[in-house]
Design a protein around this motif. Structure first.
Motif, PDB file in Angstrom:
ATOM      1  N   UNK A 154     -19.071 -77.699  83.272  1.00  0.00           N
ATOM      2  CA  UNK A 154     -18.122 -79.036  82.984  1.00  0.00           C
ATOM      3  C   UNK A 154     -17.677 -78.853  81.618  1.00  0.00           C
ATOM      4  N   UNK A 155     -16.727 -79.874  80.658  1.00  0.00           N
ATOM      5  CA  UNK A 155     -15.860 -79.291  79.877  1.00  0.00           C
ATOM      6  C   UNK A 155     -16.728 -79.064  78.950  1.00  0.00           C
ATOM      7  N   UNK A 156     -17.520 -80.219  78.567  1.00  0.00           N
ATOM      8  CA  UNK A 156     -18.401 -80.235  77.354  1.00  0.00           C
ATOM      9  C   UNK A 156     -19.709 -78.579  77.645  1.00  0.00           C
ATOM     10  N   UNK A 157     -19.832 -78.508  78.931  1.00  0.00           N
ATOM     11  CA  UNK A 157     -20.463 -77.066  78.749  1.00  0.00           C
ATOM     12  C   UNK A 157     -19.511 -76.210  78.283  1.00  0.00           C
ATOM     13  N   UNK A 158     -18.328 -75.698  78.257  1.00  0.00           N
ATOM     14  CA  UNK A 158     -17.458 -75.236  78.381  1.00  0.00           C
ATOM     15  C   UNK A 158     -17.489 -74.684  77.207  1.00  0.00           C
ATOM     16  N   UNK A 159     -17.707 -75.693  75.963  1.00  0.00           N
ATOM     17  CA  UNK A 159     -17.378 -76.322  74.636  1.00  0.00           C
ATOM     18  C   UNK A 159     -18.202 -75.094  74.073  1.00  0.00           C
ATOM     19  N   UNK A 160     -19.409 -76.161  74.722  1.00  0.00           N
ATOM     20  CA  UNK A 160     -21.191 -75.750  73.940  1.00  0.00           C
ATOM     21  C   UNK A 160     -21.110 -73.730  73.985  1.00  0.00           C
ATOM     22  N   UNK A 161     -21.013 -72.934  75.594  1.00  0.00           N
ATOM     23  CA  UNK A 161     -20.651 -72.094  75.518  1.00  0.00           C
ATOM     24  C   UNK A 161     -19.799 -71.199  74.768  1.00  0.00           C
ATOM     25  N   UNK A 162     -18.860 -71.340  74.643  1.00  0.00           N
ATOM     26  CA  UNK A 162     -17.477 -71.048  73.854  1.00  0.00           C
ATOM     27  C   UNK A 162     -18.368 -70.961  72.289  1.00  0.00           C
ATOM     28  N   UNK A 163     -18.777 -72.201  72.151  1.00  0.00           N
ATOM     29  CA  UNK A 163     -18.533 -72.724  70.925  1.00  0.00           C
ATOM     30  C   UNK A 163     -20.141 -71.523  70.347  1.00  0.00           C
TER      31      UNK A 163
END
Length: 133
Positions: A110-119
């Protein structure tokens, strides 16, 4: 014992979103770096010349940082603006039925997972570029 911060569980893995977070920015970074390298300009604006790997890592950092910011802003907008259903299209006649808010947040990433992976990939690129020097 109830936890203070419950961790949601994913009910399904959305392959399309996982590709958009993990592989598409990497392909874009390679394409941008190779295009710029083909022009012969591979020095930074500060006048420091990077190695080929360092130059590629700069583009990887740029692409994944952009993806992290997009997902983070999507999560903030979702929680502050009342959430639109995902999957909306410009063409309302051919668009598939949008998924509900709950279904969107129960999928990985989801959005939080995507931000964490990309970060995390951005951080790894920063560490790798400091080692390459």
């Amino acid at each position: 014992m109830p936890s203070l911060f419950p961790v949601p569980t994913a009910r399904r893995i959305d392959r399309q979103r996982l590709l958009s977070v993990a592989l598409i920015p990497f392909a874009a970074a390679i394409a941008m770096a190779s295009t710029v390298a083909a022009t012969g300009f591979t020095a930074s604006p500060l006048g420091e010349a990077n190695s080929t790997l360092g130059f590629l890592l700069d583009f990887v950092k740029f692409c994944y940082l952009a993806v992290a910011m997009a997902h983070l802003s999507g999560a903030i907008a979702d929680h502050t603006c009342g959430s639109l259903a995902a999957g909306l299209s410009m063409d309302e006649y051919d668009a598939p039925e949008p998924v509900s808010k709950d279904e969107f947040w129960r999928a990985f990433p989801n959005h939080v997972d995507g931000a964490a992976i990309a970060g995390a990939v951005t951080l790894l690129s920063v560490i790798a570029s400091s080692l390459v020097g």
